[in-house]
Design a protein around this motif. Structure first.
Motif, PDB file in Angstrom:
ATOM      1  N   ALA A 156       0.837  -1.207   0.000  1.00  0.00           N
ATOM      2  CA  ALA A 156       0.000   0.000   0.000  1.00  0.00           C
ATOM      3  C   ALA A 156       0.869   1.254   0.000  1.00  0.00           C
ATOM      4  N   LEU A 157       1.951   1.221   0.776  1.00  0.00           N
ATOM      5  CA  LEU A 157       2.866   2.369   0.833  1.00  0.00           C
ATOM      6  C   LEU A 157       3.456   2.662  -0.545  1.00  0.00           C
TER       7      LEU A 157
ATOM      8  N   MET B  69      -2.165   7.062   5.196  1.00  0.00           N
ATOM      9  CA  MET B  69      -3.628   7.145   5.200  1.00  0.00           C
ATOM     10  C   MET B  69      -4.240   6.722   6.547  1.00  0.00           C
ATOM     11  N   ASP B  70      -5.545   7.013   6.672  1.00  0.00           N
ATOM     12  CA  ASP B  70      -6.305   6.657   7.870  1.00  0.00           C
ATOM     13  C   ASP B  70      -7.771   6.521   7.486  1.00  0.00           C
ATOM     14  N   THR B  71      -8.594   6.090   8.426  1.00  0.00           N
ATOM     15  CA  THR B  71     -10.002   5.833   8.088  1.00  0.00           C
ATOM     16  C   THR B  71     -10.747   7.126   7.778  1.00  0.00           C
ATOM     17  N   HIS B  72     -10.288   8.245   8.366  1.00  0.00           N
ATOM     18  CA  HIS B  72     -10.961   9.518   8.122  1.00  0.00           C
ATOM     19  C   HIS B  72     -10.765   9.948   6.661  1.00  0.00           C
ATOM     20  N   TYR B  73      -9.516   9.964   6.233  1.00  0.00           N
ATOM     21  CA  TYR B  73      -9.224  10.330   4.836  1.00  0.00           C
ATOM     22  C   TYR B  73      -9.800   9.295   3.860  1.00  0.00           C
ATOM     23  N   ALA B  74      -9.829   8.033   4.290  1.00  0.00           N
ATOM     24  CA  ALA B  74     -10.298   6.982   3.384  1.00  0.00           C
ATOM     25  C   ALA B  74     -11.757   7.194   2.978  1.00  0.00           C
TER      26      ALA B  74
ATOM     27  N   ALA C 277      -2.425   2.199   4.562  1.00  0.00           N
ATOM     28  CA  ALA C 277      -1.211   1.409   4.782  1.00  0.00           C
ATOM     29  C   ALA C 277      -0.915   1.195   6.262  1.00  0.00           C
ATOM     30  N   LEU C 278      -1.598   1.942   7.134  1.00  0.00           N
ATOM     31  CA  LEU C 278      -1.211   1.978   8.552  1.00  0.00           C
ATOM     32  C   LEU C 278      -2.205   1.230   9.442  1.00  0.00           C
ATOM     33  N   THR C 279      -1.687   0.325  10.265  1.00  0.00           N
ATOM     34  CA  THR C 279      -2.509  -0.312  11.299  1.00  0.00           C
ATOM     35  C   THR C 279      -1.748  -0.336  12.618  1.00  0.00           C
ATOM     36  N   VAL C 280      -2.490  -0.500  13.689  1.00  0.00           N
ATOM     37  CA  VAL C 280      -1.875  -0.756  14.997  1.00  0.00           C
ATOM     38  C   VAL C 280      -2.133  -2.222  15.323  1.00  0.00           C
TER      39      VAL C 280
ATOM     40  N   LEU D 275      -5.833  -2.873  14.108  1.00  0.00           N
ATOM     41  CA  LEU D 275      -6.790  -1.764  14.182  1.00  0.00           C
ATOM     42  C   LEU D 275      -6.410  -0.695  13.165  1.00  0.00           C
ATOM     43  N   TRP D 276      -7.433  -0.123  12.528  1.00  0.00           N
ATOM     44  CA  TRP D 276      -7.220   0.983  11.579  1.00  0.00           C
ATOM     45  C   TRP D 276      -7.406   2.295  12.325  1.00  0.00           C
TER      46      TRP D 276
END
Lengths: 338, 338
Positions: free
Chosen positions: B22-23, B224-229, B238-241, B304-305
């Protein structure tokens, strides 16, 4: 550590400030109600061995932690008289490695977390009970079985714990007492079944009304925040985030300071500020609408009151202890990360 | 740095993961629309010189930063070809010290911030305009005066900047285009008055529709994040915890994982997770309600996203670059704090 400036206006902003007088007052107020080992201070609220050492000096030399890193740091700082991981962990190997230098107890609520403790060579556990907060903790009917399983593996069961976290921020103290009674009835019953000396529970919001706990797990009382302050507890707000005014918009009548989402926890909402309303926070900014009579210039210092102490502290490397505009000490926030 | 495990299930949780595929896709998607110096990547979104170096390799070797620490770290890492502090600062002395090893430009929006740049020996500035976001930036009518004042002090004015941050997350792209046109008309007018080569503006949400900016200040697009998505941009999350299931309550049908407020930014709300609803987050926990068909056991890994990338990254020491369940690299998040 970099040299500590002696004046607040020499600090790089944003910076975490702790008011010495409020801090000392909070330590004394808590100690008067929960002296010595009737308090097990919760490290997660301030993540600093220097501040923990100060509590140990005040007679509270047993601690609880939320992370393995907090446990490690406390043990390495010589504060390992009696450390409880008040949380579940699946890989306890780093904790097992501490048992030579510290007394290590971990919470368990399942066969898996018990097995993790056994595998790591942990010698002592508490059975963690669900007392109403939908988080960790086994059910009452499972507690004795788990204690028996632990003892069958040669592990000492020191007692029980259960956090009534769903009752911490209630303003109506009568209703809060009723809730605590219900939660603690479960824990007392579990204690009868499980045995041991310890009933570990409570927090800042129930420090003076939880009379079942033999020790209270409170941490937020030390520094406080605007959320807890609404409840009307006898603790003073000691924590602010120092910012500088970096921009003023005269058309819009707003003021921008240089601290935001990265220096303030936002899970309990926006920070507050004396003399202005908070419009919104972004990564490194907070936009303020000054009240009539408030006059700020670019470069002025402004102290924001964070809404939630624990995750705010975790964003910073150190806290500066201040007496008014003087910096009198600095505590490294050395127990961060995992 | 501690040795990097080769498998995701060997990581200590919570841990920040970046999906390599994704990155790489996000880097290429952005470069195809904004090649080379038409993009000035914003360091604040990922705070890592390793990731910045990767962007430099992709042709984007000019950067903007939100903090002095970000500027210092980039210069020290040899990434100082052209660094813009896209923010106001009152004490620029640490920036002045970098001018021997890097090209340093700072945004100014007032006499005070201009004086700070002059005093620090900064040679180049941009005039920061308010284009509608209630934050920093001078008014249009003040921009030429400020540019003249800078030039009178022997400072090179490279142009203007103005961030249309209030328009970043609009789902209706026609309305967004209208808004950007209004904001950028102000900036274009200021540019006429101020002069210089640079019109720096925009962000991930307007990367492809801001046609006034000579360079786009985007950073969130990388991870990216869920807000921008939700906006429907062509970038992948691309980012998760990474968390572990540490407790399961069969009565309540909920599952507890070991990441919460201290590993996830909450200003844009709760994280999300595939296969479950998020009930609530606390300091080191998130309680999940699994969907029918989702079966987790204690010890299982859950990703988690996060809702907001920038302040989530700032909570961690490093991000692990992963390909499925393999860890293929780790990037230190070395530009944190102030």
């Amino acid at each position: 550590m970099t040299e500590i400036p002696s004046a607040v206006d020499e600090l790089t902003t944003p910076a975490l400030l702790v008011d010495e007088s409020a801090l000392q007052s909070n330590i004394e107020t808590m100690s008067s109600v929960r002296p010595g080992h009737s308090l097990r201070p919760h490290i997660k609220a301030f993540k600093s061995t220097a501040l923990a050492a100060r509590l140990a000096d005040a007679g509270h030399d047993i601690f609880c932690c939320a992370t393995v890193t907090e446990m490690e740091g406390m043990a390495q700082a010589g504060l390992g008289t009696d450390l409880l991981l008040a949380n579940e962990v699946l890989d306890a190997s780093r904790l097992g490695a501490l048992t030579d230098v510290a007394r290590i107890t971990v919470a368990v609520d399942s066969d898996e977390t018990l097995a993790a403790a056994v595998n790591a060579g942990i010698k002592e556990v508490l059975i963690d009970l669900n007392v109403g907060l939908p988080r960790c903790g086994c059910e009452l009917e499972d507690s004795a079985r788990l204690a028996d399983a632990a003892r069958a593996k040669g592990i000492e069961v020191r007692g029980v714990m259960g956090y009534e976290g769903h009752l911490m921020d209630m303003v109506d103290r009568d209703k809060q007492r009723e809730g605590v009674a219900v939660s603690m009835a479960v824990l007392a019953k579990a204690h009868e079944m499980v045995g041991g000396d310890i009933v570990s529970a409570g927090g800042t919001g129930t420090f003076d009304i939880n009379d079942v706990a033999t020790e209270i797990q409170a941490g937020s009382y030390l520094l406080m925040d605007t959320h807890y302050a609404k409840v009307g507890l006898p603790f003073r707000r000691a924590l602010t985030v120092l910012c500088r005014v970096i921009s003023i918009n005269t058309n819009g009548n707003y003021v921008v300071v240089d601290g935001g989402l990265k220096s303030l926890a936002m899970d309990h909402g926006n920070p507050t500020v004396d003399g202005a309303d908070v419009f919104f926070c972004s990564d490194e900014h907070t936009t303020l609408i000054p009240h009539e009579g408030t006059t700020w210039a670019v470069g002025d210092l402004v102290r924001l009151w964070p809404a939630h102490v624990d995750p705010t502290v975790a964003k910073h490397e150190r806290m500066y202890v201040v007496d008014g505009d003087r910096v009198i000490d600095a505590y490294e926030i050395d127990l961060r990360h995992w």
